[in-house]
Design an enzyme around this catalytic site. Structure first.
Site, PDB file in Angstrom:
ATOM      1  N   LEU A 145       0.824  -1.208   0.000  1.00  0.00           N
ATOM      2  CA  LEU A 145       0.000   0.000   0.000  1.00  0.00           C
ATOM      3  C   LEU A 145       0.860   1.261   0.000  1.00  0.00           C
ATOM      4  CD1 LEU A 145      -2.779   1.449   0.548  1.00  0.00           C
ATOM      5  CD2 LEU A 145      -2.260   1.160   2.978  1.00  0.00           C
ATOM      6  N   LEU A 158       1.643   4.209   1.482  1.00  0.00           N
ATOM      7  CA  LEU A 158       1.304   4.675   2.831  1.00  0.00           C
ATOM      8  C   LEU A 158       0.975   6.159   2.863  1.00  0.00           C
ATOM      9  CD1 LEU A 158       3.968   2.570   4.754  1.00  0.00           C
ATOM     10  CD2 LEU A 158       1.494   2.228   4.802  1.00  0.00           C
ATOM     11  N   GLU A 209      -0.371  -9.406  -0.892  1.00  0.00           N
ATOM     12  CA  GLU A 209      -1.799  -9.691  -1.142  1.00  0.00           C
ATOM     13  C   GLU A 209      -2.074  -9.789  -2.646  1.00  0.00           C
ATOM     14  OE1 GLU A 209      -3.111  -6.303   1.478  1.00  0.00           O
ATOM     15  OE2 GLU A 209      -4.437  -7.866   2.259  1.00  0.00           O
ATOM     16  N   GLU A 226       2.104  -4.566   8.457  1.00  0.00           N
ATOM     17  CA  GLU A 226       0.882  -3.874   8.895  1.00  0.00           C
ATOM     18  C   GLU A 226       0.835  -3.725  10.405  1.00  0.00           C
ATOM     19  OE1 GLU A 226       1.042  -6.007   6.446  1.00  0.00           O
ATOM     20  OE2 GLU A 226      -0.349  -5.496   4.848  1.00  0.00           O
TER      21      GLU A 226
END
Ligand code: 1HE
Length: 261
Positions: free
Chosen positions: A64, A66, A112, A132
């Site tokens: 991700l 961030l 993921e 995470e």
């Protein structure tokens, strides 16, 4: 097809190679990139029989982006996670086999993404992490289902609680990837595997990609029924009959362990 600047693709004889092209940010996945991935898999280029996804630069993906997270409240967080779910569902339950070529960081949302593909080939520079926990967030791109399915809840819990990472050799033992190759060789290997998978009849690949994972997670009795139905449908096809005839008439290759990749 219009893709964002962070993605590009090239056709290699029926295999579409999708590149995450944001190396300056270690292929961190922002919304525009995830939407682009969704669009790409929802509407594959004509003539695509299989897809390989890989990352430009030294890493597959740092997960991700961030920098996009700072201002997000719970409602926006759910929408964001569902955006990822929709995109990755298109990979997992799409029309063609998808192979991830992994190297360097395969981290958080990058893992993921990789877990939503059907085959993963890693080179020996790879490392897997789920930071995470230490970032004070949680997986949102389907990891609780797909990463847990690959490596098990206990191992995933350890990675998230303690920041434990895994390298390529362990990764292939513990289910992160099915293949491990020398540094720099993952993309070539992934294209070869994608090409091989695309040679199967479409109906059989449908069974493998759509029925198998659902059967494996169904209650056993319903699963066995689904298996019988899927098996009957697959063997009823002209393509299956032609291939079986070819074997019986000694026109098709035998199973061999020689030269297996
Ligand atoms: C980023 C990101 C990112 C790099 N979001 N900008 N993911 C993480 O917690 C992993 C965070 N990243 C890292 O730990 C490292 O960057 C790497 C180990 C992947 C690579 O290290 P390195 O030394 O090659 O690169 P770098 O110097 O750390 O980063 C280069 C630039 O990329 C730098 O920006 P710059 O403007 O200072 O040059 C970094 O800030 C930027 N960058 N990673 C934003 N992730 C659906 S929920 C999923 C939840 C998650 O994925 S959580 C995991 C997030």
């Amino acid at each position: 097809m219009t893709l964002p600047d962070t993605l590009r693709y090239a056709m290699h004889d029926g295999v579409a190679v999708l590149t995450i092209a944001r190396p300056d940010k270690r292929n961190a996945l922002n919304d525009v990139t995830v939407r682009g991935i969704h669009r790409f898999f929802a509407d594959l280029p004509d003539g695509t029989n299989a897809v390989v996804i890989h990352g430009e630069g030294d890493h597959f993906s740092a997960g991700l982006d961030l920098s996009t997270l700072m201002e997000r409240d719970a409602e926006a967080g759910i929408a964001h996670s569902r955006l990822w779910h929709r995109a990755f569902e298109c990979i997992e339950f799409g029309d063609v086999p998808v192979v991830a070529a992994l190297h360097g960081a395969v981290v958080g949302g990058g893992l993921e993404l990789a877990a939503s593909t059907h085959l993963r080939v890693a080179d020996k520079t790879v490392f897997y992490a789920l930071p995470e926990g230490s970032r004070g967030i949680y997986v949102g791109g389907g990891g609780s289902v797909r990463v847990a399915r690959l490596i098990g809840v206990a191992r995933m819990m350890d990675m998230m609680l303690t920041g434990r990472t895994y390298g390529g050799e362990e990764g292939v033992l513990f289910g992160f990837s099915q293949y491990i190759v020398e540094p720099g060789e993952a993309l070539e290997k992934a294209i070869a595997l994608a090409r091989r998978a695309a040679e199967n009849p479409k109906l059989t690949n449908f069974a493998i990609m759509h029925a198998l994972p659902r059967i494996a997670e169904a209650d056993p009795s319903a699963g066995l029924l689904m298996e019988s139905l899927m098996s009957a449908i697959a063997q009823d096809s002209d393509e299956a009959k032609a291939r079986l005839r070819a074997f019986l008439e000694k026109r098709a290759p035998k199973v061999s362990h020689k030269g297996v990749p």
